[in-house]
Motif scaffolding. Structure first.
Motif, PDB file in Angstrom:
ATOM      1  N   ARG A  88     -31.366 -41.391   6.988  1.00 28.17           N
ATOM      2  CA  ARG A  88     -31.842 -39.856   7.294  1.00 28.17           C
ATOM      3  C   ARG A  88     -31.138 -39.276   8.565  1.00 28.17           C
ATOM      4  N   GLU A  89     -31.184 -40.124   9.515  1.00 28.29           N
ATOM      5  CA  GLU A  89     -30.313 -39.865  10.817  1.00 28.29           C
ATOM      6  C   GLU A  89     -28.811 -39.599  10.620  1.00 28.29           C
ATOM      7  N   ALA A  90     -28.303 -40.544   9.935  1.00 34.54           N
ATOM      8  CA  ALA A  90     -26.797 -40.280   9.540  1.00 34.54           C
ATOM      9  C   ALA A  90     -26.704 -38.970   8.818  1.00 34.54           C
ATOM     10  N   ALA A  91     -27.443 -38.803   8.038  1.00 35.39           N
ATOM     11  CA  ALA A  91     -27.318 -37.716   7.192  1.00 35.39           C
ATOM     12  C   ALA A  91     -27.635 -36.384   7.872  1.00 35.39           C
ATOM     13  N   GLU A  92     -28.553 -36.219   8.726  1.00 41.93           N
ATOM     14  CA  GLU A  92     -28.793 -35.116   9.824  1.00 41.93           C
ATOM     15  C   GLU A  92     -27.583 -35.243  10.586  1.00 41.93           C
ATOM     16  N   LEU A  93     -27.086 -36.116  11.145  1.00 46.70           N
ATOM     17  CA  LEU A  93     -25.976 -35.879  12.089  1.00 46.70           C
ATOM     18  C   LEU A  93     -24.824 -35.523  11.402  1.00 46.70           C
ATOM     19  N   ALA A  94     -24.331 -35.988  10.012  1.00 43.37           N
ATOM     20  CA  ALA A  94     -23.371 -35.386   9.334  1.00 43.37           C
ATOM     21  C   ALA A  94     -23.524 -33.910   9.043  1.00 43.37           C
ATOM     22  N   ALA A  95     -24.798 -33.540   8.827  1.00 43.90           N
ATOM     23  CA  ALA A  95     -25.192 -31.954   8.451  1.00 43.90           C
ATOM     24  C   ALA A  95     -24.899 -31.378   9.805  1.00 43.90           C
ATOM     25  N   ALA A  96     -25.384 -31.795  10.961  1.00 42.49           N
ATOM     26  CA  ALA A  96     -25.036 -31.151  12.254  1.00 42.49           C
ATOM     27  C   ALA A  96     -23.728 -31.013  12.393  1.00 42.49           C
ATOM     28  N   GLN A  97     -22.856 -31.978  12.119  1.00 44.33           N
ATOM     29  CA  GLN A  97     -21.328 -32.088  12.405  1.00 44.33           C
ATOM     30  C   GLN A  97     -20.816 -31.129  11.620  1.00 44.33           C
ATOM     31  N   GLU A  98     -21.448 -30.865  10.446  1.00 44.71           N
ATOM     32  CA  GLU A  98     -20.623 -29.992   9.317  1.00 44.71           C
ATOM     33  C   GLU A  98     -21.001 -28.514   9.661  1.00 44.71           C
ATOM     34  N   ARG A  99     -22.093 -28.178  10.026  1.00 44.94           N
ATOM     35  CA  ARG A  99     -22.578 -27.046  10.497  1.00 44.94           C
ATOM     36  C   ARG A  99     -21.849 -26.532  11.899  1.00 44.94           C
ATOM     37  N   LYS A 100     -21.698 -27.575  12.815  1.00 44.53           N
ATOM     38  CA  LYS A 100     -20.842 -27.215  14.238  1.00 44.53           C
ATOM     39  C   LYS A 100     -19.358 -27.048  13.569  1.00 44.53           C
ATOM     40  N   SER A 101     -18.745 -27.741  12.719  1.00 43.32           N
ATOM     41  CA  SER A 101     -17.353 -27.377  12.311  1.00 43.32           C
ATOM     42  C   SER A 101     -17.364 -25.989  11.596  1.00 43.32           C
ATOM     43  N   ALA A 102     -18.516 -25.762  10.825  1.00 43.44           N
ATOM     44  CA  ALA A 102     -18.260 -24.527  10.052  1.00 43.44           C
ATOM     45  C   ALA A 102     -18.386 -23.279  11.246  1.00 43.44           C
ATOM     46  N   GLU A 103     -19.099 -23.484  12.069  1.00 39.43           N
ATOM     47  CA  GLU A 103     -19.408 -22.688  13.214  1.00 39.43           C
ATOM     48  C   GLU A 103     -18.151 -22.545  14.032  1.00 39.43           C
ATOM     49  N   LEU A 104     -17.541 -23.390  14.159  1.00 37.56           N
ATOM     50  CA  LEU A 104     -16.280 -23.358  14.923  1.00 37.56           C
ATOM     51  C   LEU A 104     -15.298 -22.677  14.416  1.00 37.56           C
ATOM     52  N   ALA A 105     -15.156 -22.688  13.051  1.00 39.43           N
ATOM     53  CA  ALA A 105     -14.106 -22.366  11.933  1.00 39.43           C
ATOM     54  C   ALA A 105     -14.588 -20.743  12.013  1.00 39.43           C
ATOM     55  N   LEU A 106     -16.037 -20.547  11.900  1.00 40.29           N
ATOM     56  CA  LEU A 106     -16.228 -18.940  11.766  1.00 40.29           C
ATOM     57  C   LEU A 106     -15.902 -18.554  13.327  1.00 40.29           C
ATOM     58  N   LYS A 107     -16.091 -18.872  14.300  1.00 40.20           N
ATOM     59  CA  LYS A 107     -15.777 -18.448  15.638  1.00 40.20           C
ATOM     60  C   LYS A 107     -14.128 -18.305  15.787  1.00 40.20           C
ATOM     61  N   LYS A 108     -13.235 -18.993  15.281  1.00 34.62           N
ATOM     62  CA  LYS A 108     -11.891 -19.144  15.144  1.00 34.62           C
ATOM     63  C   LYS A 108     -11.512 -17.910  14.271  1.00 34.62           C
ATOM     64  N   ALA A 109     -12.077 -17.915  13.268  1.00 31.40           N
ATOM     65  CA  ALA A 109     -11.724 -16.686  12.148  1.00 31.40           C
ATOM     66  C   ALA A 109     -11.894 -15.606  12.947  1.00 31.40           C
ATOM     67  N   GLN A 110     -13.284 -15.132  13.774  1.00 33.78           N
ATOM     68  CA  GLN A 110     -13.411 -13.850  14.277  1.00 33.78           C
ATOM     69  C   GLN A 110     -12.665 -13.942  15.328  1.00 33.78           C
ATOM     70  N   ARG A 111     -12.176 -14.857  16.289  1.00 34.61           N
ATOM     71  CA  ARG A 111     -11.414 -14.802  17.360  1.00 34.61           C
ATOM     72  C   ARG A 111     -10.011 -14.448  16.870  1.00 34.61           C
ATOM     73  N   ASP A 112      -9.485 -15.007  15.776  1.00 39.24           N
ATOM     74  CA  ASP A 112      -8.070 -14.596  15.312  1.00 39.24           C
ATOM     75  C   ASP A 112      -8.214 -13.095  14.761  1.00 39.24           C
ATOM     76  N   ALA A 113      -9.194 -12.767  14.048  1.00 43.06           N
ATOM     77  CA  ALA A 113      -9.530 -11.356  13.515  1.00 43.06           C
ATOM     78  C   ALA A 113      -9.361 -10.232  14.879  1.00 43.06           C
ATOM     79  N   ARG A 114      -9.818 -10.674  15.702  1.00 42.28           N
ATOM     80  CA  ARG A 114      -9.965  -9.915  17.205  1.00 42.28           C
ATOM     81  C   ARG A 114      -8.559  -9.781  17.609  1.00 42.28           C
ATOM     82  N   TYR A 115      -7.756 -11.073  17.618  1.00 41.52           N
ATOM     83  CA  TYR A 115      -6.467 -10.936  18.230  1.00 41.52           C
ATOM     84  C   TYR A 115      -5.442 -10.077  17.291  1.00 41.52           C
ATOM     85  N   ALA A 116      -5.767 -10.167  15.975  1.00 43.69           N
ATOM     86  CA  ALA A 116      -4.822  -9.683  15.259  1.00 43.69           C
ATOM     87  C   ALA A 116      -5.151  -8.015  15.106  1.00 43.69           C
ATOM     88  N   ALA A 117      -6.336  -7.755  15.342  1.00 38.38           N
ATOM     89  CA  ALA A 117      -6.982  -6.319  15.374  1.00 38.38           C
ATOM     90  C   ALA A 117      -6.276  -5.691  16.806  1.00 38.38           C
TER      91      ALA A 117
END
Length: 124
Positions: A88-117
């Motif tokens: 359960r802890e390993a699954a929670e850790l994997a889910a947390a890492q996945e959420r964090k990587s998705a959040e980082l990808a979203l932030k990068k996409a937003q940053r790239d969009a701002r840069y492009a704008a």
């Protein structure tokens, strides 16, 4: 109490002597220690005591076996609980890492969009 109510000292003394004589007669009437009947009774008592001790040893062995079985079941249950908790802890850790990587990808996409704008605005 009326059984002990004797009227005078001689009656009490006579009663005491009779009681002592009866006790002595009872003791003398006892068979000797080498009598076959006494030996047989002693042997029977010894067999009963030995059987009692054997049953006690069996009960003790059964109790120890039950305690060992209970301890083994508890150990297995605790191991299963530990494995489930670790999974359960390993699954929670994997889910947390996945959420964090998705959040980082979203932030990068937003940053790239701002840069492009910003770049698009500067080219105009």
């Amino acid at each position: 109490m009326s059984a002990f109510d004797y009227r005078n000292f001689d009656d009490r003394r006579q009663h005491s002597q009779n009681a002592k004589a009866a006790l002595l007669a009872k003791f003398k009437a006892r068979p000797p220690a080498d009598d076959p009947e006494v030996i047989a009774k002693a042997k029977a008592r010894a067999e009963i005591a030995q059987a009692r001790e054997e049953r006690a040893r069996e009960r003790e062995a059964a109790r120890i076996a039950a305690e060992r079985k209970a301890a083994e079941e508890k150990r297995l249950r605790e191991e299963a609980e530990l494995a489930a908790r670790l999974a359960r802890e390993a699954a929670e850790l994997a889910a947390a890492q996945e959420r964090k990587s998705a959040e980082l990808a979203l932030k990068k996409a937003q940053r790239d969009a701002r840069y492009a704008a910003r770049k698009a605005k500067a080219k105009r």
